[in-house]
Scaffold this motif. Structure first.
Motif, PDB file in Angstrom:
ATOM      1  N   UNK A 101     -79.803  98.524 -39.391  1.00  0.00           N
ATOM      2  CA  UNK A 101     -80.839  98.429 -40.123  1.00  0.00           C
ATOM      3  C   UNK A 101     -80.927  98.938 -41.458  1.00  0.00           C
ATOM      4  N   UNK A 102     -79.958 100.220 -41.691  1.00  0.00           N
ATOM      5  CA  UNK A 102     -79.404 100.538 -42.833  1.00  0.00           C
ATOM      6  C   UNK A 102     -78.586  99.941 -43.566  1.00  0.00           C
ATOM      7  N   UNK A 103     -77.592  98.818 -42.505  1.00  0.00           N
ATOM      8  CA  UNK A 103     -76.847  98.145 -43.434  1.00  0.00           C
ATOM      9  C   UNK A 103     -77.497  96.922 -44.050  1.00  0.00           C
ATOM     10  N   UNK A 104     -78.473  96.415 -43.301  1.00  0.00           N
ATOM     11  CA  UNK A 104     -79.185  95.364 -43.901  1.00  0.00           C
ATOM     12  C   UNK A 104     -79.902  95.819 -45.342  1.00  0.00           C
ATOM     13  N   UNK A 105     -80.572  96.923 -45.160  1.00  0.00           N
ATOM     14  CA  UNK A 105     -81.122  97.286 -46.500  1.00  0.00           C
ATOM     15  C   UNK A 105     -80.075  97.930 -47.472  1.00  0.00           C
ATOM     16  N   UNK A 106     -78.970  98.366 -47.121  1.00  0.00           N
ATOM     17  CA  UNK A 106     -77.977  98.748 -48.096  1.00  0.00           C
ATOM     18  C   UNK A 106     -77.296  97.705 -48.805  1.00  0.00           C
ATOM     19  N   UNK A 107     -77.263  96.224 -47.716  1.00  0.00           N
ATOM     20  CA  UNK A 107     -76.398  95.226 -48.408  1.00  0.00           C
ATOM     21  C   UNK A 107     -77.542  94.620 -49.652  1.00  0.00           C
ATOM     22  N   UNK A 108     -78.767  94.397 -49.173  1.00  0.00           N
ATOM     23  CA  UNK A 108     -79.763  93.793 -49.997  1.00  0.00           C
ATOM     24  C   UNK A 108     -79.623  94.623 -51.230  1.00  0.00           C
ATOM     25  N   UNK A 109     -79.688  96.261 -51.533  1.00  0.00           N
ATOM     26  CA  UNK A 109     -79.681  96.880 -52.428  1.00  0.00           C
ATOM     27  C   UNK A 109     -78.347  96.650 -53.248  1.00  0.00           C
ATOM     28  N   UNK A 110     -77.232  96.614 -52.608  1.00  0.00           N
ATOM     29  CA  UNK A 110     -75.748  96.349 -53.129  1.00  0.00           C
ATOM     30  C   UNK A 110     -76.019  94.995 -53.937  1.00  0.00           C
ATOM     31  N   UNK A 111     -76.399  94.039 -53.399  1.00  0.00           N
ATOM     32  CA  UNK A 111     -76.614  92.731 -54.216  1.00  0.00           C
ATOM     33  C   UNK A 111     -77.378  92.662 -55.198  1.00  0.00           C
TER      34      UNK A 111
END
Length: 474
Positions: A101-111
């Motif tokens: 779940x942290x990966x999904x949130x982090x990926x959206x933030x990174x984009x």
């Protein structure tokens, strides 16, 4: 309860923000320093206003997004910055946790952050917004995956599945093949680093002369060399291709191989003065092109002999157990095939990432020919591995043949000695039968069946009783 569910998502957002800040802020300071020193030494106007746009462009360039101006095109990815960015993402996620779940949130933030970096640029990007976001997602995913793999608890279900469906020897073959492939690529990169260092030692005077011709002051020279270090992995890969015979080119203006070093009308960049001259000695050329073959042979023999590898011992081979001997030499073949595939894939990927462009016409393609460079690197390594396997198999066959010959000779000698011993025993018996003394002894021991003792003979001489009248005379 809701707060507990939100923590992994918030950690992912925080990890992306921290990684981007830790990466972009020092890079921005370096850009500001470069522009300040250049303005001071060259005596021009201050260029501090270009600090933020230049930092944005370099951050995107390190994620594979090239840019161009009216006269400059840069698409060669600084692989050292890319590796540092991936390692930074990995380090932050290892500290904050590798929850999906942290990966999904982090990926959206990174984009979102990458999309913000596209704004207010003083240069034009070569890729569309979609490609920019895709490349950013790949870099971020690589860092997270690196952290995820190091967390053994996440990989335990996969390991359980492999244990249930694959035997221990097969798992060992796969592990040895993958590790050996990564090790070979690491050794190849070390060879490239050594080659770049040799170029610097041999050609640093030419680089200094290029700086003097451009009237570049000392501070600017130092900062330009520091900035050029971001492309050090690219130079290492080009050096590997040159060392193993494939070579590299700077567009259609220059080609560098072991036998050729033609350069015409290259841009006045001091780093181009590092590139080597042709090697005149054919012996040296032969020796350096044999490096990947030697690496394959040496590492192959070590893996075949080492206990953590396959532990083959030709002197201890047992010809009676043919099934175990067959599997003992079949497993390394599978491992070496996996190693060859890993080396080919990694070399293809790295060579492709090292290429780029510095222009649109004569400098549209800078770097190596990926196919030729991969063949020059991976094929000799694979050949060396199977050469080591064939050498070990030949030694084992020689040992078994010698043992069989010795055993056959021993059986032949023992078979010829048996009739010889039988003939000696029979001749000895015949010799014993002709001895007169033995005859006397045997005759004395033989009893006469008609012979009787003397006592019995005396009893037979007693008088015989006769019949009379029984009247006596007075």
């Amino acid at each position: 309860m809701n707060r507990t569910k939100l923590i992994p998502w918030l950690r992912g957002v925080a990890a992306s923000c921290v990684a981007m800040l830790v990466y972009a802020v020092p890079l921005g300071f370096l850009m500001a320093l470069v522009l300040l020193v250049a303005a001071m030494e060259e005596g021009g106007d201050t260029m501090s206003s270009f600090t933020v746009p230049l930092t944005q462009a370099v951050v995107l360039l390190s994620q594979g997004v090239g840019f161009h101006t009216s006269s400059i095109v840069v698409t060669i990815v600084p692989l050292l910055l890319t590796f540092l960015l991936v390692a930074l993402v990995r380090t932050v996620f290892r500290r904050m946790g590798t929850d999906p779940r942290g990966y999904v949130a982090g990926l959206v933030t990174w984009l979102v952050l990458d999309r913000l970096l596209e704004n207010n640029l003083s240069v034009a990007l070569n890729d569309s917004t979609f490609l920019v976001l895709c490349k950013g997602a790949l870099v971020f995913t690589a860092g997270f995956a690196w952290a995820f793999v190091h967390d053994r608890s996440h990989l335990e279900p996969l390991r359980g599945y492999l244990r249930a469906h694959l035997s221990a020897p097969i798992r060992h073959v796969i592990a040895v093949g993958v590790r050996l492939g990564v090790l070979i690529v690491a050794i190849v990169l070390l060879c490239g680093l050594g080659t770049v260092i040799a170029w610097i030692v041999l050609n640093h005077h030419a680089v200094g002369a290029a700086f003097e011709a451009m009237h570049v002051q000392t501070g600017s020279r130092i900062l330009m060399c520091v900035m050029a270090a971001a492309w050090l992995p690219n130079l290492m890969l080009w050096a590997v291709s040159w060392l193993f015979g494939a070579g590299f080119s700077i567009g259609d203006l220059a080609t560098y191989t072991l036998t050729e070093g033609s350069a015409a009308h290259l841009p006045a960049l001091p780093i181009f003065r590092l590139f080597p001259q042709p090697v005149a000695d054919p012996t040296i050329r032969l020796c350096v092109t044999l490096i990947p073959l030697v690496v394959g042979v040496v590492l192959g023999l070590l893996v075949l002999v080492a206990k953590r590898g396959f532990g083959l011992r030709p002197l201890q081979a047992d010809a009676d157990d043919r099934r175990d001997l067959l599997f003992a030499y079949a497993y390394p073949v599978g491992a070496f095939c996996i190693t060859s595939v890993v080396v080919s894939l990694l070399c293809t990927l790295l060579y492709a990432l090292s290429d780029g462009a510095l222009g649109t016409k004569h400098l549209a393609s800078v770097g190596v020919d990926v196919r030729h460079a991969t063949n020059a690197t991976a094929r000799p390594c694979a050949l060396g591995l199977f050469l080591a396997w064939g050498t070990m198999l030949l030694l084992t066959a020689i040992v078994l043949a010698v043992r069989a010959l010795i055993a056959r000779r021993g059986a032949t000698e023992s078979g010829s000695e048996a009739p010889r011993k039988a003939r000696s025993v029979s001749s000895q018996q015949e010799t014993d039968g002709d001895d007169p003394t033995e005859k006397k002894r045997s005759g004395a021991r033989v009893a006469d069946p008609n012979h009787q003792p003397k006592e019995k003979q005396g009893d037979d001489n007693e008088p015989t009783a006769t019949t009379s009248i029984g009247i006596g005379l007075p």
